[in-house]
Enzyme design. Structure first.
Site, PDB file in Angstrom:
ATOM      1  N   LYS A 157       0.796  -1.237   0.000  1.00  0.00           N
ATOM      2  CA  LYS A 157       0.000   0.000   0.000  1.00  0.00           C
ATOM      3  C   LYS A 157       0.834   1.296   0.000  1.00  0.00           C
ATOM      4  O   LYS A 157       1.041   1.926   1.020  1.00  0.00           O
ATOM      5  CB  LYS A 157      -0.952  -0.020   1.207  1.00  0.00           C
ATOM      6  CG  LYS A 157      -1.733  -1.310   1.247  1.00  0.00           C
ATOM      7  CD  LYS A 157      -3.159  -1.153   1.627  1.00  0.00           C
ATOM      8  CE  LYS A 157      -3.872  -2.451   1.342  1.00  0.00           C
ATOM      9  NZ  LYS A 157      -4.108  -3.329   2.457  1.00  0.00           N
ATOM     10  N   ASP A 221     -11.943  -9.000  -8.238  1.00  0.00           N
ATOM     11  CA  ASP A 221     -12.094  -9.558  -6.900  1.00  0.00           C
ATOM     12  C   ASP A 221     -13.523  -9.218  -6.459  1.00  0.00           C
ATOM     13  O   ASP A 221     -13.876  -8.043  -6.376  1.00  0.00           O
ATOM     14  CB  ASP A 221     -11.043  -8.888  -6.010  1.00  0.00           C
ATOM     15  CG  ASP A 221     -11.283  -9.081  -4.532  1.00  0.00           C
ATOM     16  OD1 ASP A 221     -12.284  -9.714  -4.155  1.00  0.00           O
ATOM     17  OD2 ASP A 221     -10.456  -8.594  -3.745  1.00  0.00           O
TER      18      ASP A 221
END
Ligand code: GTP
Length: 346
Positions: A157, A221
């Site tokens: 991230k 996803d």
């Protein structure tokens, strides 16, 4: 060749839909989700499939059976306690010790797995990851690889200010090809994550570790309500191809009702006069009463939508009762058996 599908997560982000239905079998266009993955594996000639389970395993086993109906052999392994993605792989694949395709159980794709298998063999790789380019990589862990496909590093991230400099936008797509040597990096019976434990270990040991970047293949996803809903729209507008959609002939649609050609209805749906259903998926036994509107939405089995209710861009679980003139607005996600009193707005 065997496959392991990691299907033991709690699916917290998809709550409340996953309270009674584990994520691997949430209906996607009226089919239990994992059937799409099973089909992709079968197309690549992989018929020996182990489902690695932990949360509500019996429900998954009951719905999927032994796999013979789908031309594969399904084996179910339930962990005594959640072992994380890496630990679950060791627990499920240890016995067979052969090249294994591992899939995260929440990835919807039409990817031809034979291409990553050939790539894996050509490179003599110990572990190969599929990567996907994303437009906004801020909320993902990034994976950098060189032009030869060799994995260079994992970047968790990244901060927005570092993104331009990084020039990396490929994320882990949750599709792996692993040699049995990887099993030995994971202590038996212990909780280990691929991302945080196993992949750094592979890097540290300088084992052949490659990335295959997906190109025009569909990939999503389905683990959040927004993404779950978008997956349905992708089926309805043809963005994802290559899977047959089952449109029931056993429905009762009033002549004065409108159901557009994109929408998919399950068996025994009843659509009353003046109702309108567009760009939506209705599970079996859904009733839409007079003048109700269902637009861009997914409604699970046996839910009743009463007169003049208005549902848009929403997901509604099983056996709900939506009262008269109720308004369910964009982004709403209602769990199974929700009852909304007449005139409620959510
Ligand atoms: P969230 O709770 O919404 O994050 O979903 P999740 O529980 O599914 O977790 P995540 O999306 O990170 O998991 C990726 C994949 O690994 C999913 O297909 C999960 O089912 C699976 N998974 C995660 N943890 C475990 C575990 O401990 N055991 C097994 N067998 N599978 C797992």
């Amino acid at each position: 060749m065997q496959a392991v599908i990691l299907a033991g997560g709690k699916g917290t982000r998809l709550r409340p839909l996953t309270v009674y239905t584990p994520k691997p079998i949430v209906p996607v266009v009226n089919r239990p989700f994992l059937l799409y993955q099973i089909e992709v594996l079968r197309r690549a000639g992989i018929k020996n499939i182990t489902l690695s389970l932990s949360y509500q395993p019996d429900k998954i086993e009951d719905v999927l059976g032994d796999g013979s109906e789908y031309g594969v052999e399904l084996r179910f392994i339930t962990e005594p306690n959640p072992l994380g993605t890496g630990g679950a792989y060791r627990f499920a694949a240890d016995e067979l010790r052969e090249t294994t395709v591992v899939l995260n159980g929440d990835i919807l794709t039409d990817f031809d797995l034979s291409t990553i298998l050939s790539f894996h063999r050509e490179k003599g790789s110990a572990a190969t990851l599929a990567l996907k380019s994303v437009e906004d990589p801020r909320t993902y862990g990034l994976v950098e690889s060189d032009t030869d496909g060799r994995i260079l590093r994992f970047i968790e991230k990244p901060k927005p200010e570092d993104l331009d400099e990084l020039a990396v936008n490929t994320i882990n797509a949750g599709i792996y090809v692993l040699e049995p040597a990887i099993l030995d990096l994971i202590p038996k019976g212990e909780n280990r994550s691929f991302e945080y434990d196993v992949f750094p270990e592979i890097m540290g040991r300088k084992m052949p570790f490659f990335a295959y970047v997906l190109d025009s293949e569909y990939w999503r996803d389905i683990g959040t309500p927004a993404s779950y809903l978008t997956a349905h729209h992708d089926f309805l507008d043809g963005t994802i191809k290559g899977f047959e959609l089952e449109r029931s002939q056993h429905t009762d649609i009033a002549t004065a009702a409108i159901v557009d050609s994109r929408s998919v209805l399950g068996d025994d749906c009843v659509i009353k006069p003046g109702a309108r259903v567009s760009n939506s998926v209705l599970g079996p036994g859904v009733h839409v009463e007079e003048k109700a509107v269902v637009e861009n939405s997914v409604i699970w089995a046996h839910t009743r939508i009463s007169t003049a209710a208005d549902i848009r861009d929403a997901v509604i679980g099983r056996s709900c009762h939506i009262g008269r003139n109720v308004v369910v607005s964009a982004g709403s996600v209602l769990g199974d058996k929700t009852a909304l009193t007449d005139y409620t707005k959510v």
